[in-house]
Design an enzyme around this catalytic site. Structure first.
Site, PDB file in Angstrom:
ATOM      1  N   ARG A 145      -5.426 -14.939  10.232  1.00  0.00           N
ATOM      2  CA  ARG A 145      -6.114 -13.672  10.037  1.00  0.00           C
ATOM      3  C   ARG A 145      -6.652 -13.650   8.617  1.00  0.00           C
ATOM      4  O   ARG A 145      -6.024 -14.190   7.697  1.00  0.00           O
ATOM      5  CB  ARG A 145      -5.149 -12.504  10.240  1.00  0.00           C
TER       6      ARG A 145
ATOM      7  N   GLU B  97     -14.586  -8.397   8.798  1.00  0.00           N
ATOM      8  CA  GLU B  97     -15.341  -9.110   9.837  1.00  0.00           C
ATOM      9  C   GLU B  97     -16.298  -8.163  10.545  1.00  0.00           C
ATOM     10  O   GLU B  97     -15.891  -7.059  10.896  1.00  0.00           O
ATOM     11  CB  GLU B  97     -14.376  -9.732  10.852  1.00  0.00           C
TER      12      GLU B  97
ATOM     13  N   HIS C 124     -15.086 -16.265  13.546  1.00  0.00           N
ATOM     14  CA  HIS C 124     -13.895 -15.861  14.312  1.00  0.00           C
ATOM     15  C   HIS C 124     -14.024 -16.280  15.783  1.00  0.00           C
ATOM     16  O   HIS C 124     -13.968 -15.429  16.692  1.00  0.00           O
ATOM     17  CB  HIS C 124     -13.628 -14.363  14.187  1.00  0.00           C
TER      18      HIS C 124
END
Lengths: 318, 318
Positions: B237, B266, B284
């Site tokens: 993360r 993000e 991601h």
């Protein structure tokens, strides 16, 4: 040259080097033991060999013409700083009792690592993914195509020698299927397909790991058999692939992608690839790591030293 | 809505969806079995829940507030279409006898594949190598730095859960050393280092594969311990790394490189990375393959169907 330095070098056995690359490679390591004969500096190389050929007891090279052997009456060792010795006159040397030693299989691991790096980068679309972040497209909320999982891949390896086997060993942990083809069947941990065409049709990723005389093996038909959803990876030699056919297939979308470390012409012109989609290109570096170069150099120095000191040559060929 | 269609849907049990993403994800698969309650379409979501909360027997979500549970008197199943369920009120649901099921460990393999893709791409300098070919620098005879071999690497894995273990299993075949650190020791095939600082100093590549509450774990000190010759890979993360410190270290050359799939914010702004050297960035996508998305969807549909049909829930958390 002063008289003093001339005296110091007099009587040293000769080490023939054919390009400045090999002098850089040795970096002075053998200068005090051998008289270095620099063929590339000679105005007339035939004259140099006629005059000094008899002094030469060893050479360090990956490439040697059989005709050169005749000029070197006292040659005892050809040290090949690499794995391949297909450009060295093995038979002619053997008849003369000249030892040939290569660097053993030091670089299969490096080449296999690079093949897997290219494969993962292609399957995971790393260049496109990086562009998606760097261009701001991600930030702008634009979508990007999803990859297929490694576990869903069928890896077809062309040539299951040391390098092909090392590639398969690395890919094994990723959960996809692995098969191979080579002209001769042999015991292996992975199934052999009946033909190259069969392997190409089956594969989602065709990895070219051939050695020796395989020019043009991956022709337009093989490329089309890999197809619009498939990828070709080449770490063998550029000439194994019909590169014009490859570029045409990529441009037309008949081949999904290619990841290449070797090219028909090297260095390859950058223009040749400018408008070709879905390619990952590296400048013939698969087998070159800091560690393997150190190993090659140490093996070459050790082997060249045996000509003076005796002792066993490592990685003797034959 | 016509009377006809109203009659058809009357009495169907309710499936609560909180964003249109999950409706796209299901792609109509359960429309004939559940009355879909679309929370994102409500002008007043509290009002919607007050009116219709009692109809709802299941929800599909990765994120749920404990307060929402109180509004759903007849909720029987929370289907989590992913591996992580840290944003779902597990304890409160358990007290109510509500079943929680995730997608099992479908995505560890995908995430591990991506971690190794990033690692190989960083160690083999694939972006620089591609630029060397594409820019014509290779053709012009310019040199490019040599990589270090995979076999010379020390891979330090932070967090040896399912994902960390899958990464180590994949790296094993490449011949480098592998070690790990996590807060709790446990039996493993690879040695655990005494502390994160110790692991970071030892590693040439530090691979962050933590789960759960680890915000800021990779701070400026850890980054400096990895150092100017080291690389940090993050597929966990974004919040695990102090990203400002990471960018400062990369820019100053105190950290050798980074390969990141996750970010503090993000989607990460592209400007943030424009002048940062030696970074490989992906949006991601580590856990997302066509195959894993299909699997997630099928598992979710199967589990949601058990609320109507009975049968065993797969991957029940408990």
């Amino acid at each position: 040259m002063t008289d003093g330095s001339k005296n110091e070098t007099a009587g040293k056995p000769g080490l023939l080097l054919m390009s400045s690359n090999w002098e850089s490679f040795l970096d002075g390591a053998l200068d005090d033991r051998f008289e270095i004969v620099r063929l590339w500096q000679a105005e007339d190389s035939q004259e140099l060999l006629a005059e000094r050929g008899h002094e030469i007891v060893a050479t360090l090279t990956t490439r040697m013409d059989a005709s050169l052997l005749d000029k070197l009456a006292n040659l005892r060792l050809i040290a090949v700083p690499g794995a391949g010795y297909e450009n060295v006159p093995v038979e002619a040397a053997r008849k003369r009792g000249i030892t040939i030693a290569n660097a053993g299989d030091t670089h299969s691991a490096d080449v296999a690592d690079h093949a897997v790096a290219l494969t993962l980068s292609a399957i995971h679309h790393l260049p496109d993914m990086q562009a998606h972040v760097s261009s701001g497209a991600w930030r702008a909320g634009r979508s990007i195509g999803r990859r297929h999982a490694m576990s869903a891949q069928r890896f077809g390896i062309v040539g299951l020698g040391n390098i092909g086997t090392a590639i398969a060993n690395r890919l094994d942990a990723f959960g996809g299927e692995i098969a191979w083809w080579g002209p001769r069947d042999k015991p292996a941990s992975w199934p052999r397909r009946e033909s190259l065409a069969d392997l190409a049709r089956w594969s989602t990723v065709l990895i070219v790991a051939t050695r020796g005389d395989t020019d043009g093996l991956i022709d337009a038909d093989v490329i089309d058999a890999v197809g619009s959803q498939g990828t070709i990876v080449n770490i063998a030699r550029g000439s194994v692939i019909d590169e014009d056919a490859l570029i045409a297939a990529l441009t037309a979308g008949r081949l999904g992608g290619a990841a290449l470390d070797v090219f028909a012409e090297e260095p390859t012109p950058s223009d040749r690839w400018r408008d070709v989609p879905n390619v990952i290109l590296t400048p013939h570096v698969a087998g070159v790591s800091d560690e393997s170069m150190t190993h090659l150099r140490e093996a070459a120095i050790r082997n060249l030293s045996t000509v003076l000191d005796g002792g066993a040559v490592v990685n003797e060929i034959g």
